[in-house]
Design a protein around this motif. Structure first.
Motif, PDB file in Angstrom:
ATOM      1  N   ASN A  74       1.039  -0.958   0.189  1.00 39.65           N
ATOM      2  CA  ASN A  74       0.185   0.067  -0.303  1.00 39.65           C
ATOM      3  C   ASN A  74       0.701   1.607  -0.226  1.00 39.65           C
ATOM      4  N   SER A  75       0.226   2.123  -0.162  1.00 35.20           N
ATOM      5  CA  SER A  75       1.215   3.676  -0.387  1.00 35.20           C
ATOM      6  C   SER A  75       1.787   4.453   1.023  1.00 35.20           C
ATOM      7  N   LYS A  76       2.850   5.265   1.282  1.00 34.94           N
ATOM      8  CA  LYS A  76       2.465   5.479   2.147  1.00 34.94           C
ATOM      9  C   LYS A  76       2.878   6.747   1.794  1.00 34.94           C
ATOM     10  N   ILE A  77       2.822   7.190   0.632  1.00 32.21           N
ATOM     11  CA  ILE A  77       3.377   8.846   1.037  1.00 32.21           C
ATOM     12  C   ILE A  77       2.089  10.229   1.040  1.00 32.21           C
ATOM     13  N   GLN A  78       3.103  10.980   1.398  1.00 36.86           N
ATOM     14  CA  GLN A  78       1.797  11.549   1.421  1.00 36.86           C
ATOM     15  C   GLN A  78       2.505  13.660   1.374  1.00 36.86           C
ATOM     16  N   GLY A  79       1.710  14.281   0.152  1.00 39.67           N
ATOM     17  CA  GLY A  79       1.633  15.713   0.114  1.00 39.67           C
ATOM     18  C   GLY A  79       2.457  16.587   1.517  1.00 39.67           C
ATOM     19  N   ASN A  80       3.169  17.292   1.054  1.00 42.84           N
ATOM     20  CA  ASN A  80       3.999  17.938   1.398  1.00 42.84           C
ATOM     21  C   ASN A  80       3.332  19.260   2.198  1.00 42.84           C
ATOM     22  N   ILE A  81       2.468  20.588   0.995  1.00 42.12           N
ATOM     23  CA  ILE A  81       1.596  20.842   1.300  1.00 42.12           C
ATOM     24  C   ILE A  81      -0.115  20.773   1.713  1.00 42.12           C
ATOM     25  N   SER A  82      -0.311  19.887   0.317  1.00 41.94           N
ATOM     26  CA  SER A  82      -2.036  19.021   0.627  1.00 41.94           C
ATOM     27  C   SER A  82      -2.306  18.009   1.885  1.00 41.94           C
ATOM     28  N   SER A  83      -1.025  17.853   2.103  1.00 44.31           N
ATOM     29  CA  SER A  83      -1.594  16.287   3.239  1.00 44.31           C
ATOM     30  C   SER A  83      -2.241  15.038   1.534  1.00 44.31           C
ATOM     31  N   LYS A  84      -1.925  15.243   0.965  1.00 45.40           N
ATOM     32  CA  LYS A  84      -2.915  13.823   0.003  1.00 45.40           C
ATOM     33  C   LYS A  84      -2.104  12.941   0.446  1.00 45.40           C
ATOM     34  N   SER A  85      -3.068  11.470   0.835  1.00 48.26           N
ATOM     35  CA  SER A  85      -2.676  10.834   0.692  1.00 48.26           C
ATOM     36  C   SER A  85      -3.554   9.154   0.281  1.00 48.26           C
ATOM     37  N   PHE A  86      -2.688   8.260   0.244  1.00 42.05           N
ATOM     38  CA  PHE A  86      -3.311   7.756  -0.549  1.00 42.05           C
ATOM     39  C   PHE A  86      -3.284   6.117  -0.377  1.00 42.05           C
ATOM     40  N   PRO A  87      -3.177   5.276   1.340  1.00 41.70           N
ATOM     41  CA  PRO A  87      -3.283   3.851   1.194  1.00 41.70           C
ATOM     42  C   PRO A  87      -4.295   3.006   1.220  1.00 41.70           C
ATOM     43  N   ASN A  88      -5.121   3.341   0.511  1.00 45.19           N
ATOM     44  CA  ASN A  88      -6.100   2.125  -0.065  1.00 45.19           C
ATOM     45  C   ASN A  88      -5.001   1.636  -1.190  1.00 45.19           C
ATOM     46  N   LYS A  89      -4.051   2.642  -2.512  1.00 42.92           N
ATOM     47  CA  LYS A  89      -4.006   2.028  -3.337  1.00 42.92           C
ATOM     48  C   LYS A  89      -2.817   1.043  -3.584  1.00 42.92           C
ATOM     49  N   ILE A  90      -2.023   0.564  -4.305  1.00 42.95           N
ATOM     50  CA  ILE A  90      -1.336  -1.025  -4.451  1.00 42.95           C
ATOM     51  C   ILE A  90      -0.166  -0.133  -5.084  1.00 42.95           C
ATOM     52  N   CYS A  91       0.735   0.198  -4.293  1.00 37.06           N
ATOM     53  CA  CYS A  91       2.059   0.949  -5.455  1.00 37.06           C
ATOM     54  C   CYS A  91       2.891   0.366  -6.795  1.00 37.06           C
ATOM     55  N   THR A  92       2.699  -1.102  -6.769  1.00 37.78           N
ATOM     56  CA  THR A  92       2.844  -2.225  -7.390  1.00 37.78           C
ATOM     57  C   THR A  92       2.515  -2.552  -8.350  1.00 37.78           C
ATOM     58  N   PHE A  93       1.027  -1.203  -8.583  1.00 44.07           N
ATOM     59  CA  PHE A  93      -0.833  -1.921  -9.719  1.00 44.07           C
ATOM     60  C   PHE A  93       0.166  -0.794 -10.360  1.00 44.07           C
ATOM     61  N   MET A  94       0.808   0.586  -9.675  1.00 40.91           N
ATOM     62  CA  MET A  94       0.402   1.871 -10.154  1.00 40.91           C
ATOM     63  C   MET A  94      -0.841   2.546  -9.277  1.00 40.91           C
ATOM     64  N   GLY A  95      -1.461   1.704  -8.802  1.00 37.09           N
ATOM     65  CA  GLY A  95      -2.778   2.489  -8.046  1.00 37.09           C
ATOM     66  C   GLY A  95      -3.935   1.590  -8.604  1.00 37.09           C
ATOM     67  N   CYS A  96      -5.337   2.130  -9.099  1.00 38.82           N
ATOM     68  CA  CYS A  96      -6.109   1.113  -9.806  1.00 38.82           C
ATOM     69  C   CYS A  96      -6.166   1.592 -11.198  1.00 38.82           C
ATOM     70  N   PRO A  97      -5.842   0.730 -11.582  1.00 36.17           N
ATOM     71  CA  PRO A  97      -5.629   0.382 -12.867  1.00 36.17           C
ATOM     72  C   PRO A  97      -6.807   0.196 -13.731  1.00 36.17           C
ATOM     73  N   PRO A  98      -7.655   0.935 -13.911  1.00 36.46           N
ATOM     74  CA  PRO A  98      -8.897   0.902 -14.806  1.00 36.46           C
ATOM     75  C   PRO A  98      -9.192   0.881 -16.333  1.00 36.46           C
ATOM     76  N   VAL A  99      -8.007   0.836 -16.932  1.00 36.79           N
ATOM     77  CA  VAL A  99      -7.502   0.853 -18.394  1.00 36.79           C
ATOM     78  C   VAL A  99      -7.800  -0.811 -18.796  1.00 36.79           C
ATOM     79  N   TYR A 100      -7.837  -1.021 -17.270  1.00 33.19           N
ATOM     80  CA  TYR A 100      -7.956  -2.995 -17.729  1.00 33.19           C
ATOM     81  C   TYR A 100      -9.552  -2.999 -17.764  1.00 33.19           C
ATOM     82  N   GLY A 101      -9.921  -2.232 -17.615  1.00 34.11           N
ATOM     83  CA  GLY A 101     -11.721  -1.594 -17.100  1.00 34.11           C
ATOM     84  C   GLY A 101     -12.257  -2.964 -18.623  1.00 34.11           C
ATOM     85  N   ALA A 102     -12.087  -2.829 -19.696  1.00 33.85           N
ATOM     86  CA  ALA A 102     -12.900  -3.718 -20.804  1.00 33.85           C
ATOM     87  C   ALA A 102     -12.218  -4.876 -20.832  1.00 33.85           C
TER      88      ALA A 102
END
Length: 405
Positions: free
Chosen positions: A253-281
């Motif tokens: 899981n992602s652990k990064i956090q923005g230094n200004i926005s404090s954005k974080s994405f703990p639900n996203k998997i780094c290995t797969f670059m998060g959620c790849p909806p391009v694979y949808g179809a």
């Protein structure tokens, strides 16, 4: 800023793209037979072709956790089908291999070498190179069988330990190779790797969806699969299967956090670059074809497909100058045929090396590489018996025309 002023007539060439080869011809293309869409997959593709359409009911921000359509159920069923603990969708088998090597390189920082069979696909080499690793090949027996020397995996492991002071990072076996269609039993390699604590990846790009897969039985830690090669799916779509032992290395899981926005994405998997909806179809087509995939990999259906390709081989052996390369009898229908007899004809033919493809196309058969007459790669997977007999008779007819029988 300059305007883009290409005229409408020039743009029209992009507006009416169609393809009807499989409706008009018998297609024996070596890498297309296993990826032909089922009627169910074609229907699903029409409904889910729009960008992000698989995300209509996404509640958790993860493609692998979507319940409608039932992606989460499908991935569990696919894991059971492959007999492995976990699976995740990827862009292709090649991406699955790259991901495995990347994760293992971080886990085992002192291990630098990947063992592969000498008939591995070029993407296996590129996955190694991309991760700045070293490659060590296990030899094959050479012509005409090109049989991988499975026992040499142990010899190669010991050689690497002696030279580098550490075991190899990974051992890769190509289940069915792209060149000769040779089937390799993974069980012995799995046993060797387990003995030396070397992770084992089975590249099943040409086999998963065509032949039965039993990862747990064969001591496989990772498996890479290709939907568009062997699972009746539109491209690109692949599957990475992995055992629980390596779950945390893959599903990081992602652990990064923005230094200004404090954005974080703990639900996203780094290995797969998060959620790849391009694979949808493509993923939807794989899901829609899954019932067919399960059925066609049952023992009786696998035996029938094997019977078909061996029937073709037995018939064309009577042609002078024909040599079927690879191990016989065939297990997988991808076949390489050395055709020196046709290459000799091409030397004086007005169409040169293109004549052979022309001859088959005149008989409504496509899939041969253009301009090449010294070698034929074919795949009869999924052809009906009437199509098998027609193709075989056409082959013999061409040989008779040029006095090779």
């Amino acid at each position: 800023m300059n305007d883009f002023n290409l005229d409408k007539q020039s743009l029209q060439k992009y507006s009416n793209l169609t393809r009807s080869l499989n409706e008009k011809y018998i297609n024996i293309h070596p890498i297309q037979r296993g990826g032909l869409l089922t009627p169910q997959a074609l229907k699903a593709l029409v409904h889910y072709g729009d960008g992000y359409s698989i995300c209509d009911h996404c509640l958790k921000g993860r493609i692998d956790e979507i319940e409608n359509p039932p992606v989460i159920d499908f991935l569990k069923d696919m894991a059971r089908f492959l007999d492995i603990d976990n699976v995740m969708p990827t862009a292709a088998a090649r991406e699955a291999q790259r991901v495995v090597m990347e994760c293992l390189a971080k886990k085992y920082t002192k291990r630098k070498t990947v063992i592969i069979d000498s008939l591995a696909h070029y993407t296996t080499y590129l996955a190694i190179e991309t991760n700045e690793l070293k490659v060590r090949e296990v030899p094959n027996s050479g012509p005409p069988e090109f049989n991988i020397m499975i026992n040499d995996y142990e010899k190669t492991i010991n050689s690497i330990i002696k030279e580098e002071g550490n075991p190899p990072l990974l051992a890769v076996l190509t289940h069915v190779d792209y060149k000769y269609g040779n089937y390799n039993d993974p069980q012995l390699v799995g046993e060797i790797c387990k003995q030396y604590n070397v992770p084992f990846l089975l590249n099943a790009a040409y086999s998963a969806g065509i032949l039965p897969i039993r990862c747990s039985k064969d001591l496989v830690d990772f498996i890479s699969c290709s939907g568009h090669k062997s699972m009746s799916s539109s491209g690109p779509i692949g599957i990475l299967g992995f055992s629980n032992e390596f779950h945390d290395n893959i599903m990081k899981n992602s652990k990064i956090q923005g230094n200004i926005s404090s954005k974080s994405f703990p639900n996203k998997i780094c290995t797969f670059m998060g959620c790849p909806p391009v694979y949808g179809a493509p993923l939807i087509t794989l899901m829609a074809s899954f019932p067919t995939i399960v059925e066609r990999t049952q023992k009786k259906n696998v035996a029938e497909e094997t019977k078909k390709i061996n029937y073709v081989i037995d018939k064309i052996k009577q042609i002078q100058g024909i040599v079927v390369l690879g191990k016989l009898p065939k297990v997988h229908p991808l076949t390489n045929i050395k055709t020196d007899c046709f290459a000799e004809i091409a030397k004086s033919h007005p169409r040169r090396g293109f004549f052979l493809r022309d001859e088959f196309k005149e008989r409504m058969i496509i899939g041969l590489a253009p301009g090449i007459s010294k070698e034929m790669k074919i795949n009869t997977y999924g052809l009906t018996w009437s199509q098998i007999e027609y193709f075989t008779n056409a082959f013999l007819e061409i040989a008779k025309k040029y006095h090779l029988i």
